[in-house]
Design a protein around this motif. Structure first.
Motif, PDB file in Angstrom:
ATOM      1  N   ILE A  82       4.759  -7.348  -8.800  1.00  0.00           N
ATOM      2  CA  ILE A  82       4.160  -8.328  -7.901  1.00  0.00           C
ATOM      3  C   ILE A  82       3.099  -7.675  -7.024  1.00  0.00           C
ATOM      4  CG2 ILE A  82       4.640  -9.730  -5.848  1.00  0.00           C
ATOM      5  CD1 ILE A  82       7.232 -10.613  -7.197  1.00  0.00           C
ATOM      6  N   ALA A  83       3.382  -6.484  -6.500  1.00  0.00           N
ATOM      7  CA  ALA A  83       2.399  -5.804  -5.655  1.00  0.00           C
ATOM      8  C   ALA A  83       1.114  -5.516  -6.426  1.00  0.00           C
ATOM      9  CB  ALA A  83       3.000  -4.513  -5.113  1.00  0.00           C
ATOM     10  N   ARG A  84       1.254  -5.041  -7.664  1.00  0.00           N
ATOM     11  CA  ARG A  84       0.076  -4.720  -8.474  1.00  0.00           C
ATOM     12  C   ARG A  84      -0.757  -5.972  -8.760  1.00  0.00           C
ATOM     13  NH1 ARG A  84      -0.782  -0.212 -11.391  1.00  0.00           N
ATOM     14  NH2 ARG A  84       1.391   0.415 -11.140  1.00  0.00           N
ATOM     15  N   LEU A  85      -0.083  -7.062  -9.077  1.00  0.00           N
ATOM     16  CA  LEU A  85      -0.790  -8.300  -9.394  1.00  0.00           C
ATOM     17  C   LEU A  85      -1.411  -8.937  -8.153  1.00  0.00           C
ATOM     18  CD1 LEU A  85       1.694  -9.819 -11.999  1.00  0.00           C
ATOM     19  CD2 LEU A  85      -0.483  -8.666 -12.437  1.00  0.00           C
ATOM     20  N   LEU A  86      -0.771  -8.745  -7.002  1.00  0.00           N
ATOM     21  CA  LEU A  86      -1.372  -9.231  -5.754  1.00  0.00           C
ATOM     22  C   LEU A  86      -2.689  -8.519  -5.481  1.00  0.00           C
ATOM     23  CD1 LEU A  86       1.700  -9.501  -3.328  1.00  0.00           C
ATOM     24  CD2 LEU A  86       0.315 -11.391  -4.221  1.00  0.00           C
ATOM     25  N   ALA A  87      -2.715  -7.220  -5.699  1.00  0.00           N
ATOM     26  CA  ALA A  87      -3.952  -6.465  -5.484  1.00  0.00           C
ATOM     27  C   ALA A  87      -5.053  -6.968  -6.402  1.00  0.00           C
ATOM     28  CB  ALA A  87      -3.698  -4.975  -5.717  1.00  0.00           C
ATOM     29  N   GLU A  88      -4.701  -7.187  -7.655  1.00  0.00           N
ATOM     30  CA  GLU A  88      -5.697  -7.659  -8.615  1.00  0.00           C
ATOM     31  C   GLU A  88      -6.210  -9.038  -8.240  1.00  0.00           C
ATOM     32  OE1 GLU A  88      -5.600  -8.842 -13.305  1.00  0.00           O
ATOM     33  OE2 GLU A  88      -4.654  -6.949 -12.698  1.00  0.00           O
ATOM     34  N   ARG A  89      -5.285  -9.950  -7.877  1.00  0.00           N
ATOM     35  CA  ARG A  89      -5.683 -11.319  -7.547  1.00  0.00           C
ATOM     36  C   ARG A  89      -6.506 -11.366  -6.259  1.00  0.00           C
ATOM     37  NH1 ARG A  89      -3.170 -16.218  -8.976  1.00  0.00           N
ATOM     38  NH2 ARG A  89      -2.492 -15.068 -10.822  1.00  0.00           N
ATOM     39  N   ALA A  90      -6.197 -10.486  -5.302  1.00  0.00           N
ATOM     40  CA  ALA A  90      -6.910 -10.493  -4.030  1.00  0.00           C
ATOM     41  C   ALA A  90      -8.154  -9.623  -4.043  1.00  0.00           C
ATOM     42  CB  ALA A  90      -5.978 -10.025  -2.914  1.00  0.00           C
ATOM     43  N   GLY A  91      -8.432  -8.938  -5.169  1.00  0.00           N
ATOM     44  CA  GLY A  91      -9.618  -8.102  -5.255  1.00  0.00           C
ATOM     45  C   GLY A  91      -9.518  -6.829  -4.444  1.00  0.00           C
ATOM     46  N   LEU A  92      -8.303  -6.286  -4.341  1.00  0.00           N
ATOM     47  CA  LEU A  92      -8.083  -5.058  -3.583  1.00  0.00           C
ATOM     48  C   LEU A  92      -7.802  -3.896  -4.524  1.00  0.00           C
ATOM     49  CD1 LEU A  92      -5.675  -6.491  -0.847  1.00  0.00           C
ATOM     50  CD2 LEU A  92      -8.159  -6.184  -0.682  1.00  0.00           C
ATOM     51  N   VAL A  93      -8.159  -2.687  -4.100  1.00  0.00           N
ATOM     52  CA  VAL A  93      -7.814  -1.494  -4.858  1.00  0.00           C
ATOM     53  C   VAL A  93      -6.320  -1.224  -4.668  1.00  0.00           C
ATOM     54  CG1 VAL A  93      -8.160   0.995  -5.082  1.00  0.00           C
ATOM     55  CG2 VAL A  93     -10.117  -0.510  -4.679  1.00  0.00           C
ATOM     56  N   PHE A  94      -5.639  -1.034  -5.770  1.00  0.00           N
ATOM     57  CA  PHE A  94      -4.203  -0.802  -5.722  1.00  0.00           C
ATOM     58  C   PHE A  94      -3.928   0.695  -5.653  1.00  0.00           C
ATOM     59  CE2 PHE A  94      -0.080  -0.022  -7.822  1.00  0.00           C
ATOM     60  CZ  PHE A  94       0.749  -0.878  -7.087  1.00  0.00           C
ATOM     61  N   VAL A  95      -3.235   1.116  -4.597  1.00  0.00           N
ATOM     62  CA  VAL A  95      -2.843   2.514  -4.417  1.00  0.00           C
ATOM     63  C   VAL A  95      -1.331   2.542  -4.254  1.00  0.00           C
ATOM     64  CG1 VAL A  95      -3.030   4.583  -2.988  1.00  0.00           C
ATOM     65  CG2 VAL A  95      -5.033   3.109  -3.339  1.00  0.00           C
ATOM     66  N   GLN A  96      -0.667   3.382  -5.049  1.00  0.00           N
ATOM     67  CA  GLN A  96       0.791   3.424  -5.033  1.00  0.00           C
ATOM     68  C   GLN A  96       1.302   4.772  -4.571  1.00  0.00           C
ATOM     69  OE1 GLN A  96       2.641   2.204  -8.670  1.00  0.00           O
ATOM     70  NE2 GLN A  96       4.700   2.788  -8.035  1.00  0.00           N
ATOM     71  N   LEU A  97       2.261   4.733  -3.657  1.00  0.00           N
ATOM     72  CA  LEU A  97       2.959   5.922  -3.203  1.00  0.00           C
ATOM     73  C   LEU A  97       4.454   5.658  -3.292  1.00  0.00           C
ATOM     74  CD1 LEU A  97       1.013   6.912   0.061  1.00  0.00           C
ATOM     75  CD2 LEU A  97       0.854   8.012  -2.169  1.00  0.00           C
ATOM     76  N   SER A  98       5.205   6.713  -3.460  1.00  0.00           N
ATOM     77  CA  SER A  98       6.656   6.620  -3.417  1.00  0.00           C
ATOM     78  C   SER A  98       7.153   7.421  -2.234  1.00  0.00           C
ATOM     79  CB  SER A  98       7.284   7.152  -4.705  1.00  0.00           C
ATOM     80  OG  SER A  98       8.686   7.273  -4.561  1.00  0.00           O
ATOM     81  N   ALA A  99       7.975   6.806  -1.396  1.00  0.00           N
ATOM     82  CA  ALA A  99       8.506   7.516  -0.237  1.00  0.00           C
ATOM     83  C   ALA A  99       9.419   8.667  -0.646  1.00  0.00           C
ATOM     84  CB  ALA A  99       9.266   6.549   0.668  1.00  0.00           C
ATOM     85  N   VAL A 100       9.903   8.643  -1.899  1.00  0.00           N
ATOM     86  CA  VAL A 100      10.762   9.728  -2.373  1.00  0.00           C
ATOM     87  C   VAL A 100       9.957  11.002  -2.558  1.00  0.00           C
ATOM     88  CG1 VAL A 100      12.297  10.476  -4.231  1.00  0.00           C
ATOM     89  CG2 VAL A 100      12.308   8.085  -3.483  1.00  0.00           C
ATOM     90  N   PHE A 101       8.706  10.884  -3.014  1.00  0.00           N
ATOM     91  CA  PHE A 101       7.909  12.050  -3.382  1.00  0.00           C
ATOM     92  C   PHE A 101       6.728  12.299  -2.453  1.00  0.00           C
ATOM     93  CE2 PHE A 101       9.750  10.379  -7.353  1.00  0.00           C
ATOM     94  CZ  PHE A 101      10.506  11.483  -7.722  1.00  0.00           C
ATOM     95  N   SER A 102       6.503  11.449  -1.476  1.00  0.00           N
ATOM     96  CA  SER A 102       5.311  11.556  -0.630  1.00  0.00           C
ATOM     97  C   SER A 102       5.690  11.993   0.779  1.00  0.00           C
ATOM     98  CB  SER A 102       4.576  10.214  -0.569  1.00  0.00           C
ATOM     99  OG  SER A 102       4.237   9.774  -1.874  1.00  0.00           O
ATOM    100  N   GLY A 103       4.736  12.649   1.433  1.00  0.00           N
ATOM    101  CA  GLY A 103       4.930  13.089   2.808  1.00  0.00           C
ATOM    102  C   GLY A 103       3.763  12.699   3.672  1.00  0.00           C
ATOM    103  N   VAL A 104       3.681  13.302   4.857  1.00  0.00           N
ATOM    104  CA  VAL A 104       2.636  12.957   5.814  1.00  0.00           C
ATOM    105  C   VAL A 104       1.250  13.226   5.232  1.00  0.00           C
ATOM    106  CG1 VAL A 104       1.666  13.540   8.068  1.00  0.00           C
ATOM    107  CG2 VAL A 104       4.149  13.347   7.788  1.00  0.00           C
ATOM    108  N   ALA A 105       1.088  14.333   4.493  1.00  0.00           N
ATOM    109  CA  ALA A 105      -0.225  14.668   3.931  1.00  0.00           C
ATOM    110  C   ALA A 105      -0.681  13.601   2.942  1.00  0.00           C
ATOM    111  CB  ALA A 105      -0.173  16.033   3.255  1.00  0.00           C
ATOM    112  N   ASP A 106       0.246  13.085   2.141  1.00  0.00           N
ATOM    113  CA  ASP A 106      -0.112  12.042   1.177  1.00  0.00           C
ATOM    114  C   ASP A 106      -0.519  10.758   1.890  1.00  0.00           C
ATOM    115  OD1 ASP A 106       0.770  13.428  -1.412  1.00  0.00           O
ATOM    116  OD2 ASP A 106       2.580  13.543  -0.193  1.00  0.00           O
ATOM    117  N   LEU A 107       0.193  10.419   2.950  1.00  0.00           N
ATOM    118  CA  LEU A 107      -0.163   9.223   3.714  1.00  0.00           C
ATOM    119  C   LEU A 107      -1.538   9.376   4.352  1.00  0.00           C
ATOM    120  CD1 LEU A 107       3.222   8.371   5.507  1.00  0.00           C
ATOM    121  CD2 LEU A 107       2.177   7.173   3.585  1.00  0.00           C
TER     122      LEU A 107
END
Length: 451
Positions: A82-107
């Motif tokens: 749903i998140a991916r399709l919302l980005a496509e429908r709204a004309g937004l660039v889709f960027v995905q992060l996982s809180a399991v593997f991401s930290g402050v630097a990634d944010l």
């Protein structure tokens, strides 16, 4: 697995970030669940309250006002899709992060790239999977970029946002609840899988129902199971439920096969007690003690018998079993064995009922069949404003304030009929329990008619 990080977006002559090109479809084999991932919001199953004609997300997109969101729901119901399709429908660039593997630097990197895109006139939808795994300080980092519109945040969580997310972040996002996939939605996924494979799953109707029960509302898991079945050779005869279970899950191996006499004697003791023959039970008990069996093992089995075969027909049996076990632990052999003798004689002469045991088995089967159905909202506590707004606790009747201390409300999940698992016998103390249950059943029926 951590999502691959896309390369930094190219810049134009003025140093501004250009929108990244649309990702190409991955080459090589892809899992069935990925091949069947919806390409349009309308293809998402089981979430019509969000993406249907009158859905909340449908309305946001129609108004051109996609808010930052928290998608709260169990695994495998379509949060990432749903998140991916919302980005496509709204004309937004889709960027995905996982809180399991991401930290402050990634944010920080994601926020900086979003600011570059914004200067170039391109918006960003930042999807954060398992957002509840970020600590409170990390969650606070989202506040300024959500507040000023640098990103449209879509967080996915399986945890209650009231407890897992900062209040400040919740106040800037709209919480949308995704439902576990019901039987119709799961059946539609299986139909799509069969269409993609151009053949039917090799299952009889009962096995097909069992396959959906195994999935427990998780569409991704269902498709993974279906993929295993579709890998069987063409022409495979339809499997029944038992064969399906053997194929998809191995049973635990038996143990101590060489000690057959050990199991023969404990079986003889157990069945003599069940047959209310205290003398035969005492004989088999003596045989086991003479054979060198650990009395603690016998005490454990007798305690099990008290719960399984005597049950509420004699509520004293289980406390007596625990007392006899503890007495043996204190005194040891041979003095403590007399406490176990007393227990054997009590169990052999007690009224018998396996109603509790049968009720537990039926309840377990019902739990497996119905999966993760939530309790009715009127019996859920609502310690937070969000939960109150979602209807938690609304309409609950406090039984102590009702006539005869009994409200007669329905406590089973919505969509599941009331079930009678426990059916007391007319033996021993259970006879009185049965009378109370009959009285309450009559009151419940009467109040339903009156309500």
């Amino acid at each position: 697995m951590a999502p691959r990080r896309t390369p930094d977006p190219p810049t134009d002559l003025f140093g501004e970030a250009a929108p990244p090109p649309r990702a190409e479809a991955p080459s090589g084999p892809r899992p069935l669940a990925d091949r069947l991932r919806p390409a349009e919001l309308e293809e998402v199953v089981g979430q019509d309250h969000l993406v249907g004609p009158a859905g909340a997300l449908t309305g946001m997109l129609a108004r051109g006002a996609l808010a930052s969101l928290i998608l709260w729901g169990p695994p495998g119901v379509g949060k990432t899709t749903i998140a991916r399709l919302l980005a496509e429908r709204a004309g937004l660039v889709f960027v995905q992060l996982s809180a399991v593997f991401s930290g402050v630097a990634d944010l920080k990197r994601a926020f900086d790239e979003a600011r570059q895109r914004r200067r170039a006139g391109q918006g960003t939808l930042l999807f954060v999977d398992e957002i509840h795994r970020f600590n409170r300080a990390q969650q606070d980092g989202f506040l300024p970029v959500v507040e000023d519109g640098t990103v449209t945040l879509v967080g996915a969580t399986t945890e209650n946002p009231s407890f897992a997310l900062n209040g400040a972040l919740l106040s800037r996002c709209q919480v949308l609840v995704l439902r576990r996939l019901d039987d119709d939605a799961l059946d539609l996924l299986l139909t799509r899988a069969e269409g993609e494979a151009s053949r039917a799953l090799p299952l009889d109707p009962a096995a097909r129902a069992s396959l959906k029960a195994m999935a427990d509302g998780d569409g991704r898991y269902l498709l993974n199971l279906a993929e295993q079945l579709l890998a069987l050779p063409p022409g495979q005869a339809p499997l029944d439920a038992a064969a399906l279970g053997e194929l998809l899950a191995r049973r635990a191996a038996l143990y101590d096969k060489d000690r057959e006499e050990h199991y023969n004697l404990i079986s003889a003791l157990h069945k003599s007690l069940r047959g209310s023959d205290p003398d035969a039970a005492l004989y088999w008990f003596a045989r086991m003690i003479q054979g060198g069996e650990d009395p603690r093992y016998i005490a454990r089995r007798l305690t099990r018998f008290a719960a399984e075969d005597v049950g509420l027909a004699d509520p004293r049996a289980l406390p007596l079993a625990i007392a006899a076990w503890e007495t043996y632990e204190r005194l040891g052999s041979p003095e403590g064995e007399l406490a176990l003798v007393q227990l054997v004689l009590h169990l052999g002469t007690a009224p018998k009922s396996n109603a509790a045991y049968v009720a537990w088995g039926e309840a377990q089967r019902a739990a497996r069949e119905t999966g993760s159905l939530t309790p009715p909202q009127h019996i859920l506590n609502a310690p937070t404003k969000l939960m109150k707004n979602l209807g938690y606790g609304r309409g609950y009747a406090y039984d102590h304030d009702e006539a005869e201390g009994f409200s007669g409300q329905d406590y089973f999940p919505e969509g599941m009929p009331c079930r009678a698992f426990y059916r007391p016998t007319d033996r021993g103390a259970e006879a009185a329990i049965g009378e109370r249950l009959e009285r309450w059943a009559a009151l419940r029926a009467e109040r339903k008619r009156g309500g």
